[in-house]
Enzyme design. Structure first.
Site, PDB file in Angstrom:
ATOM      1  N   ARG A 231       0.859  -1.175   0.000  1.00  0.00           N
ATOM      2  CA  ARG A 231       0.000   0.000   0.000  1.00  0.00           C
ATOM      3  C   ARG A 231       0.897   1.226   0.000  1.00  0.00           C
ATOM      4  NH1 ARG A 231      -3.306  -2.987  -1.409  1.00  0.00           N
ATOM      5  NH2 ARG A 231      -5.416  -3.388  -0.599  1.00  0.00           N
ATOM      6  N   ASP A 255       3.537   0.246  -7.771  1.00  0.00           N
ATOM      7  CA  ASP A 255       2.174  -0.025  -8.218  1.00  0.00           C
ATOM      8  C   ASP A 255       1.168   0.706  -7.342  1.00  0.00           C
ATOM      9  OD1 ASP A 255       0.394  -1.451 -10.035  1.00  0.00           O
ATOM     10  OD2 ASP A 255      -0.274  -2.560  -8.263  1.00  0.00           O
ATOM     11  N   GLU A 260      -2.811   8.498  -3.778  1.00  0.00           N
ATOM     12  CA  GLU A 260      -3.220   7.677  -4.917  1.00  0.00           C
ATOM     13  C   GLU A 260      -4.645   8.039  -5.308  1.00  0.00           C
ATOM     14  OE1 GLU A 260      -4.161   3.010  -5.579  1.00  0.00           O
ATOM     15  OE2 GLU A 260      -2.169   3.422  -4.724  1.00  0.00           O
ATOM     16  N   HIS A 279      -1.842   0.874  -9.867  1.00  0.00           N
ATOM     17  CA  HIS A 279      -2.438  -0.122  -8.958  1.00  0.00           C
ATOM     18  C   HIS A 279      -2.998  -1.291  -9.786  1.00  0.00           C
ATOM     19  CE1 HIS A 279      -4.144  -0.380  -4.621  1.00  0.00           C
ATOM     20  NE2 HIS A 279      -3.918  -1.592  -5.109  1.00  0.00           N
TER      21      HIS A 279
END
Length: 318
Positions: A231, A255, A260, A279
């Protein structure tokens, strides 16, 4: 008789119809219904023994008269109404393990791409520049995987043929795992000190929030390639940007980010040794098939035992 309700959701653009079909294939004697509107969710939940989806609206509790299990379609569960599940006596399972093969491939692909200079090659191809450049060997490296759940274990399992030294970090190091050395989070600096390739595969908890801070970046080798498929907040973003600006790490493949989505003006976009994906590491065309395997197995297990306890991927809500 068991009835399964599939709630409205999409995963990486894949519609829930495919998930419902996969459940029907595995449980042909079970009624599987797919809700397409909020009204259908509210109406169909009344007779459902199992509900599966990415989230569960609190308003559905008033209608879920026969509900025994909520099977989340995500590996994470911090977004769910855990206390309400507990108070209503509803079991909870997750999709843990579904992502293992594809995210492990992502991590290995990221490490190998950075080692062999594929980002440099791509830039030179774009500019039509034929110029030799130096690359690195992945073989002989020390690799550290932080988090040894289903995903971290899948990464480590796939490293056997690379002639490397593997290190794992987990909350309970006494459990061991498929790594040459296993450390606890208290020994994170020791685990990371000589690692040239690092992957973050840990859950986001109080313990891991901001785990990679400025102090840890001082420990990391200047050639370390960092991959984050955990995360975003596991890394302190400002500390990462500072380390990149000062050439204190070799590169990063992200990722997940914090914030985000990453704002257009964020400096992380501009580093040539940073690769950012949206992601997307969790995407696999086999997602619903793997998930249906877990849910079907738990339904069969409950039928055999007469209990919605001791299920695969079950979360302890006590």
């Amino acid at each position: 008789m068991t009835e399964i309700l599939v709630l409205r959701h999409k995963i990486h653009g894949m519609v829930a119809d495919r998930y419902a079909d996969a459940l029907r294939e595995r449980l042909p004697d079970t009624t599987v219904r797919l809700a397409r509107t909020p009204d259908e969710e509210r109406d169909l939940v009344t007779d459902a023994t199992v509900v599966t989806g990415s989230s569960f609206a609190p308003a559905l509790f008033d209608h879920a008269e026969d509900l025994e299990l909520f099977a989340s379609t995500y590996a994470g569960y911090d977004h769910l109404p855990l206390s309400e599940f507990r108070d209503h006596g509803i079991a909870l399972t997750t999709a843990s393990g579904v992502h293992g093969p594809n995210i492990a491939e992502y991590v290995l692909g990221a490490w190998l791409s950075m080692a062999r200079g594929f980002l440099t090659a791509r830039r030179q191809q774009r500019d039509r520049v034929w110029q030799s450049f130096q690359a690195d060997d992945f073989a002989g490296s020390r690799v550290c995987v932080v988090g040894m759940g289903a995903i971290g274990t899948a990464v480590l399992d796939r490293l056997d043929g690379f002639d490397i030294e593997t290190v794992g970090v987990r909350h309970s190091p006494e459990k061991g795992g498929p790594a040459d050395e296993v450390y606890g989070y208290d020994d994170l600096h020791t685990a990371l000190a000589d690692a040239r390739y690092v992957a973050l595969a840990c859950p986001l908890t109080e313990e891991t929030n901001g785990l990679l801070d400025a102090d840890v970046f001082r420990t990391l080798h200047a050639e370390t390639v960092l991959v984050n498929i955990a995360r975003g907040p596991v890394i302190e973003t400002d500390a990462l940007v500072s380390a990149l600006r000062r050439n204190h790490i070799g590169g990063a493949v992200l990722d997940v980010t914090d914030p985000e989505p990453l704002p257009e003006e964020h400096p992380l976009w501009n580093f040539e040794n940073v690769l950012i994906t949206p992601h997307n590491a969790g995407h696999t065309p086999s997602y619903y098939d793997r998930l249906a395997d877990i849910v079907a197995d738990n339904v069969e297990r409950a039928r055999e035992t007469g209990s919605w306890d001791g299920l695969r991927n079950q979360i302890d809500l006590r």
